[in-house]
Write an enzyme that holds these catalytic residues in place. Structure first.
Site, PDB file in Angstrom:
ATOM      1  N   LYS A  52       0.835  -1.201   0.000  1.00  0.00           N
ATOM      2  CA  LYS A  52       0.000   0.000   0.000  1.00  0.00           C
ATOM      3  C   LYS A  52       0.874   1.258   0.000  1.00  0.00           C
ATOM      4  O   LYS A  52       2.059   1.186   0.347  1.00  0.00           O
ATOM      5  CB  LYS A  52      -0.914  -0.007   1.230  1.00  0.00           C
ATOM      6  CG  LYS A  52      -0.143   0.040   2.553  1.00  0.00           C
ATOM      7  CD  LYS A  52      -1.052  -0.251   3.748  1.00  0.00           C
ATOM      8  CE  LYS A  52      -0.258  -0.227   5.043  1.00  0.00           C
ATOM      9  NZ  LYS A  52      -1.055  -0.712   6.175  1.00  0.00           N
ATOM     10  N   TYR A 282      14.873  29.483   8.902  1.00  0.00           N
ATOM     11  CA  TYR A 282      13.706  30.193   9.400  1.00  0.00           C
ATOM     12  C   TYR A 282      13.589  30.087  10.921  1.00  0.00           C
ATOM     13  O   TYR A 282      13.752  29.013  11.483  1.00  0.00           O
ATOM     14  CB  TYR A 282      12.432  29.610   8.771  1.00  0.00           C
ATOM     15  CG  TYR A 282      12.377  29.793   7.272  1.00  0.00           C
ATOM     16  CD1 TYR A 282      12.590  31.031   6.684  1.00  0.00           C
ATOM     17  CD2 TYR A 282      12.084  28.711   6.447  1.00  0.00           C
ATOM     18  CE1 TYR A 282      12.529  31.197   5.313  1.00  0.00           C
ATOM     19  CE2 TYR A 282      12.016  28.866   5.078  1.00  0.00           C
ATOM     20  CZ  TYR A 282      12.237  30.109   4.508  1.00  0.00           C
ATOM     21  OH  TYR A 282      12.170  30.262   3.160  1.00  0.00           O
TER      22      TYR A 282
HETATM   23  C1  LIG Z   1      -0.285  -1.829   6.679  1.00  0.00           C
HETATM   24  C2  LIG Z   1      -0.896  -3.082   7.101  1.00  0.00           C
HETATM   25  C3  LIG Z   1      -0.105  -4.218   7.349  1.00  0.00           C
HETATM   26  C4  LIG Z   1       1.413  -4.201   7.312  1.00  0.00           C
HETATM   27  O1  LIG Z   1       1.887  -3.760   8.551  1.00  0.00           O
HETATM   28  P1  LIG Z   1       3.463  -3.688   8.870  1.00  0.00           P
HETATM   29  O2  LIG Z   1       3.517  -3.303  10.284  1.00  0.00           O
HETATM   30  O3  LIG Z   1       4.018  -2.650   7.960  1.00  0.00           O
HETATM   31  O4  LIG Z   1       4.011  -5.030   8.593  1.00  0.00           O
HETATM   32  C5  LIG Z   1      -0.748  -5.406   7.646  1.00  0.00           C
HETATM   33  N1  LIG Z   1      -2.104  -5.465   7.712  1.00  0.00           N
HETATM   34  C6  LIG Z   1      -2.885  -4.396   7.502  1.00  0.00           C
HETATM   35  C7  LIG Z   1      -4.362  -4.528   7.607  1.00  0.00           C
HETATM   36  C8  LIG Z   1      -2.323  -3.167   7.198  1.00  0.00           C
HETATM   37  O5  LIG Z   1      -3.105  -2.103   7.000  1.00  0.00           O
END
Ligand SMILES: *Cc1c(COP(=O)(O)O)cnc(C)c1O
Length: 584
Positions: A52, A282
């Site tokens: 994702k 800044y």
């Molecule tokens: C993002 C996500 C993961 C992966 O989690 P990590 O901690 O990056 O391994 C697994 N399951 C769901 C539902 C997620 O949204």
């Protein structure tokens, strides 16, 4: 998704200029190593790699392909649109998205065989889509065991299971999985995880009572996959750890056998001595001391460097300095007086913000900004080009005709100056492959093995000529120079058989292509005819150099491997015109 990937073109110049001032280099060998390491650790449970948010900023397609090559069972996204983009880019195999709003593309997902996480309300839309397409939607039912976010409440779970069972009887869905997500899995002493696992067990009993028999029960993210063996069930969903980062405050990637995949680089944009007491950036949140020299790093919050970061690490010529003053939109400063005895730093020197050891880590930047390493890599913005190392495409071809056809498609991606270093046993089909390349380039001459002439030049009325070389009897690169290949290479597409370890120096960018006979390889080393035996073979493409380092190049190479039945977007990749659009 934060990145726009232009699939139309990939070329060098301007994109590389951008990459020199800042780049996020993704080592796909590290991704393959991490996924293989995790998969081995959790076996017999299977591994879903979560890509994702454009693979946490690493680039979804290259990461998904690397993950599959390393044994990932499934690829996961949050939104269905992310999964559908991967399908459009030619990603095959099991793919799931789990976070929806009512306008989510359920129909497209069902039609594209994308699996769907279901919290409850989505089910009628999904069954309607399945009916419309006359197919069965693959769903994973999600139960909220205590995260308090998405997923079906335990109160409503029996109801959802009854609806799902009815849809299964109707044939509109198949319940492939049941899953949940953990709230505090990185803390091994927190009571949340045991409580959630107990709730999950209860939810699974109700699944069984409802007569459902899902193939995958899954609840573990990276931290749980690594540290809670009882949470692995049939499948784990790993994101962060696939990218080589540790979810644990007290464990480094090395402690977990992981390699950070992303290296964030820039170059020093200015170096100057300043008077004592000079206010920096800044808000004048830092004032220089006696003997201060400021160095400017041209990356800021528009590139994803968190503005709240104080004392973020930057390694230059082997010494690590820490940022001073406010991180601005485009830049921040270092005070070189931090290490007065370190070697002199010049404008243009490489600066590494984070990467694998011995570079500083994304986690140090997270600590400097009061956030987590997840956010540091994910927020690297499109202005920073992604460059890929160690990509590898493997494709099994049924025989000679498929080899020729693939080479013909591949030829469209090549342009003057590119090299193809071709290896494979005698009879593996190197000449067949080169014939396909010639055809794709618009050269209609018959291609025969150049064994006895060393090199043949094939003129091309419509584009770059093809130079076809046999380096079998040449000892080293110098002998390639002796036959003037260095003269012809910049203006031709040069194919060097048996060129590995010899011909790389001829090219800035090249494809290393290996043909491996899976059956019936000839062992007769006196037969130089290289006659192609029409049998299956594996072809491995390893791109090298700046022309093949961008996302669009990897996307185009992947499409070449998919075969003629796929209809990739037309690429005009052979264009030599530099374009900023080539970069994400
Ligand atoms: C993002 C996500 C993961 C992966 O989690 P990590 O901690 O990056 O391994 C697994 N399951 C769901 C539902 C997620 O949204």
């Amino acid at each position: 998704m934060s990145q726009q990937h232009d699939t139309a073109q990939f070329t060098g110049a301007l994109a590389d200029a951008a990459a020199l001032s800042r780049s996020a280099e993704i080592d796909l060998a590290a991704v393959r190593h991490n996924v293989a390491t995790l998969a081995e650790q959790v076996a017999p449970a299977k591994t879903m790699v979560v890509v994702k948010a454009d693979a946490y900023g690493h680039g979804a397609l290259p990461v998904a392909l690397a993950a599959q090559a390393a044994g990932a069972e499934m690829i996961g996204t949050a939104h269905l649109a992310e999964a559908l983009k991967l399908r459009a880019e030619g990603l095959q195999g099991d793919l799931i998205g789990w976070l929806h709003t009512p306008d989510a593309p359920f129909e497209e997902a069902v039609a594209a065989d994308v699996q769907i996480g279901v919290s409850g309300w989505e089910l009628p839309a999904i069954t309607a889509a399945a009916r419309k397409h006359g197919t069965t939607a693959k769903v994973h039912l999600k139960v909220d065991t205590g995260l308090g976010r998405n997923g079906c409440s335990l109160l409503d779970w029996p109801d959802l299971l009854a609806q799902a069972a009815a849809a299964v009887r109707e044939g509109t869905i198949e319940v492939v999985g049941v899953f949940s997500h953990l709230a505090v899995s990185e803390d091994l002493t927190h009571p949340a995880t045991p409580a959630q696992l107990a709730n999950f067990e209860q939810a699974l009993r109700e699944v069984e009572d409802a007569g459902l028999n899902p193939r995958y029960r899954h609840i573990a993210n990276s931290a749980a996959a690594i540290a809670w063996p009882q949470a692995r069930y049939d499948l784990v969903r790993v994101g962060l750890s696939s990218y080589g980062l540790s979810p644990f405050a007290d464990k480094t990637p090395a402690d977990l056998g992981l390699i950070p995949a992303m290296t964030l680089r820039s170059r020093v944009a200015n170096v100057k001595r300043v008077p004592t007491g000079t206010g920096v950036s800044y808000g004048w949140r830092y004032h220089t001391h006696e003997g201060s020299t400021l160095a400017l790093i041209p990356m800021g919050y528009a590139d994803g460097i968190p503005r709240p970061a104080t004392a973020g690490p930057v390694q230059i010529n082997g010494t690590t300095y820490h940022s001073v003053g406010t991180v601005a939109m485009d830049q921040f400063a270092l005070d070189l007086a931090e290490h007065p005895d370190a070697p002199e730093i010049r404008i243009g020197d490489e600066a590494v913000l984070f990467g694998p050891e011995p570079a500083p880590s994304a986690t140090e930047w997270a600590d400097a900004a009061g956030t987590i390493n997840y956010e540091v890599v994910t927020r690297i913005m499109p202005r920073t080009p992604r460059r890929y190392r160690n990509a590898e495409f493997r494709v099994t071809l049924p025989g000679a005709a498929a080899t020729t056809a693939l080479a013909t498609r591949l030829a469209r991606l090549l342009t003057a100056g590119d090299g193809v270093i071709l290896s494979g046993e005698l009879g593996a089909g190197k000449t067949t492959f080169t014939q396909g390349l010639a055809t794709g380039m618009g050269i209609h001459a018959a291609i025969t093995s150049p064994t006895f002439v060393l090199a043949r030049h094939h003129e091309n009325p419509t584009g770059a000529p093809l130079v076809h070389v046999d380096a079998y009897r040449l000892a080293d690169a110098a002998e390639l120079w002796d036959i003037d290949l260095d003269q012809s290479a910049p203006d031709a597409v040069t194919v060097v058989e048996w060129g590995r370890g010899k011909a790389e120096e001829l090219f800035e960018s090249w494809l290393d292509i290996e043909l491996v006979r899976t059956v019936g390889a000839t062992t007769d080393t006196t037969d130089f005819s290289d006659e192609d035996v029409d049998e299956p073979r594996e072809l491995i493409i390893r791109p090298h150099g700046p022309r093949f380092a961008g996302y669009a190049a990897l996307q185009a190479l992947h499409q070449v491997t998919l075969g003629p039945d796929h209809h990739p977007q037309r690429t005009s990749a052979v264009s030599a015109a530099p374009t900023m659009k080539a970069e994400a």
